[in-house]
Design a protein around this motif. Structure first.
Motif, short mmCIF file in Angstrom:
data_model
loop_
_atom_site.label_atom_id
_atom_site.label_comp_id
_atom_site.label_asym_id
_atom_site.label_seq_id
_atom_site.Cartn_x
_atom_site.Cartn_y
_atom_site.Cartn_z
N THR A 184 3.74 6.54 -6.87
CA THR A 184 3.07 7.71 -7.45
C THR A 184 3.93 8.96 -7.31
O THR A 184 4.08 9.74 -8.26
CB THR A 184 1.71 7.92 -6.78
N LYS A 200 2.96 -0.04 -12.40
CA LYS A 200 3.13 0.91 -13.52
C LYS A 200 4.40 1.73 -13.40
O LYS A 200 4.69 2.51 -14.30
CB LYS A 200 1.92 1.86 -13.57
N ASP A 247 2.49 1.95 -3.36
CA ASP A 247 1.71 2.69 -4.34
C ASP A 247 1.89 4.20 -4.17
O ASP A 247 2.04 4.94 -5.16
CB ASP A 247 0.22 2.33 -4.20
N ASP A 256 0.83 -1.20 0.00
CA ASP A 256 0.00 0.00 0.00
C ASP A 256 0.87 1.26 0.00
O ASP A 256 0.63 2.19 -0.78
CB ASP A 256 -0.91 -0.01 1.22
N GLU A 286 -13.28 0.31 -4.04
CA GLU A 286 -12.43 0.41 -5.22
C GLU A 286 -11.00 0.78 -4.85
O GLU A 286 -10.04 0.32 -5.46
CB GLU A 286 -13.00 1.45 -6.18
N ASN A 287 -10.84 1.60 -3.80
CA ASN A 287 -9.48 1.95 -3.34
C ASN A 287 -8.75 0.71 -2.82
O ASN A 287 -7.54 0.57 -3.02
CB ASN A 287 -9.57 3.01 -2.24
N LYS A 338 -1.48 -1.47 -7.86
CA LYS A 338 -1.55 -1.15 -9.29
C LYS A 338 -0.52 -0.09 -9.68
O LYS A 338 0.09 -0.17 -10.75
CB LYS A 338 -2.96 -0.68 -9.66
N GLN A 339 -0.37 0.93 -8.82
CA GLN A 339 0.59 1.98 -9.13
C GLN A 339 2.03 1.48 -9.10
O GLN A 339 2.88 1.96 -9.84
CB GLN A 339 0.43 3.15 -8.14
N ARG A 371 -16.64 3.55 -3.57
CA ARG A 371 -15.34 4.17 -3.88
C ARG A 371 -14.26 3.68 -2.94
O ARG A 371 -13.13 3.46 -3.35
CB ARG A 371 -15.47 5.69 -3.77
N ASP A 374 -9.30 -2.31 -3.90
CA ASP A 374 -9.01 -3.17 -5.04
C ASP A 374 -7.83 -2.66 -5.87
O ASP A 374 -7.23 -3.43 -6.62
CB ASP A 374 -10.24 -3.28 -5.95
N LYS A 375 -7.51 -1.37 -5.75
CA LYS A 375 -6.44 -0.79 -6.56
C LYS A 375 -5.07 -0.89 -5.91
O LYS A 375 -4.11 -0.31 -6.41
CB LYS A 375 -6.75 0.68 -6.84
#
Length: 391
Positions: A161, A283, A157, A154, A272-273, A279-280, A269, A275-276
């Motif tokens: 970012t 990338k 991410d 966590d 969704e946070n 992901k960052q 929302r 679940d993400k």
């Protein structure tokens, strides 16, 4: 109306910030509570244990008594023999024979032990002795290590970012400086023309034919044929892009009689946070040399601060200790005199472990790319060349 709408906007902004930060704060708070509960548990179990004099301890005292008894008055003759025997005997001694468990398993000492367990550092200086403590240590690590990895992912991410945005802003600034140097003496008429074309948007609500497009744009008719065809082609592409765009889902407005709609939207929302997560980090595309430099600076800052309370460590020893800690190797050869001060470095450890993890991940991707290139090169070399026979 304007005075009442501003506080409402402020409250909505605060709620958005709260629900955006909530998952990250939840993970960190869970880890802190887990560490404090583990410290209370181990300090009670291992700190209150009874010290039983084992047979090995009695044998150690007996051998020590024999050595001191056989020692002659002439110290110069038996000094070397005495030193060798004492050194061999002390190597068989255990630390628990001479230390009170309550002095080791204090609350801060137990908290430091719990941090070394779920961070997988494992210095080896403090370890459970009782059978109950060993079983609970395994159970504690079974749930603590996944929780620690979740916190690392966590926070990774967030760090990814920040790093990616900083790197992209640096690249943009660098490109602006380079373009300003090259285009300082040139007039960019083509760029102005492209900007003017981009600003004049073509609004087409319904599918039109080519003739209707020509009639609706009077400026096209004034230009030569080749320019008219080019602009016509651009209009058709714009219309095609407009038609192929996915339909926007209209947000459900909250009615005064149904506040559950807004709550459900907010909770979706938040979910969704969750679940993400991760992901960052996937990338992230930053040069590995830059990340190695960040690690060097990061460890150097801690190595300059650590000797202020650990007087036995200099800069080099502190740098070595921080590197061994952040890479979770944890030899345990460097012991801290004040581990409770080092607990204030817990956030430093988590962020540092995340930076090292990012470097390892980038290095892994580079190695995979290298292996692919080597395998493709070897495969091309081994492929038999096709023979062309004359007809």
């Amino acid at each position: 109306m304007a005075s009442t709408s501003q506080p409402l906007r402020g409250k909505r902004a605060c709620k958005k910030i709260f629900w955006a930060v909530f998952p990250h704060a939840c993970f960190i708070l869970s880890l802190v509570i887990y560490a404090f509960l583990g410290a209370l548990m181990f300090s009670h179990i291992e700190g209150n244990r009874k010290v039983n004099l084992s047979e090995e301890y009695r044998q150690f005292l007996q051998n020590l008594w024999y050595i001191s008894r056989n020692l002659s008055d002439n110290m110069t003759e038996n000094e070397e023999i005495f030193r060798e025997k004492i050194h061999a005997l002390l190597n068989t001694a255990e630390r628990d024979w001479f230390v009170n468990p309550k002095d080791i398993w204090t609350f801060f000492g137990s908290l430091f032990f719990c941090c070394t367990v779920f961070t997988t550092v494992g210095y080896g200086n403090t370890y459970p002795v009782t059978r109950t403590g060993k079983y609970l240590c395994m159970l504690y690590a079974l749930f603590g290590i996944p929780l620690m990895f979740l916190v690392l992912t966590d926070m990774g991410d967030i760090l990814a970012t920040v790093l990616s945005k900083s790197y992209n802003e640096f690249r943009k600034l660098q490109s602006k400086i380079l373009t300003s140097k090259f285009c300082s003496g040139l007039t960019c008429n083509k760029e102005d023309e492209l900007k003017s074309r981009a600003q004049s948007k073509i609004v087409i609500n319904e599918p039109l034919t080519i003739m209707e497009v020509l009639k609706s744009q009077p400026g096209v008719r004034r230009k030569p044929v080749k320019y008219r065809n080019a602009e016509l082609f651009e209009m058709l592409i714009a219309r095609e892009n407009e038609l192929t765009k996915p339909a926007r889902t209209k947000s459900i407005e909250r009615w005064s009689s149904c506040p559950e709609l807004a709550r459900g939207k907010t909770m979706s929302r938040v979910i969704e946070n969750f679940d993400k997560i991760g992901k960052q980090l996937e990338k992230l595309d930053v040069p590995i040399v830059l990340m190695v430099l960040v690690i060097f600076v990061y460890i150097s800052c801690a190595a300059a601060i650590l000797p202020n309370w650990e007087t036995r460590l200099d800069f080099q020893e502190a740098f070595y200790f921080c590197f061994i800690t952040l890479t979770t190797i944890g030899f345990g050869d460097t012991q801290l005199e004040h581990p409770k001060f080092f607990l204030f470095f817990s956030l430093y450890i988590i962020i540092g472990m995340e930076i090292v993890f990012i470097v390892f991940k980038l290095g892994q991707e580079r190695l995979i790319g290298l292996y692919k290139k080597v395998l493709s090169f070897c495969g091309e070399k081994k492929m038999p060349s096709k023979k062309v026979y004359p007809k």
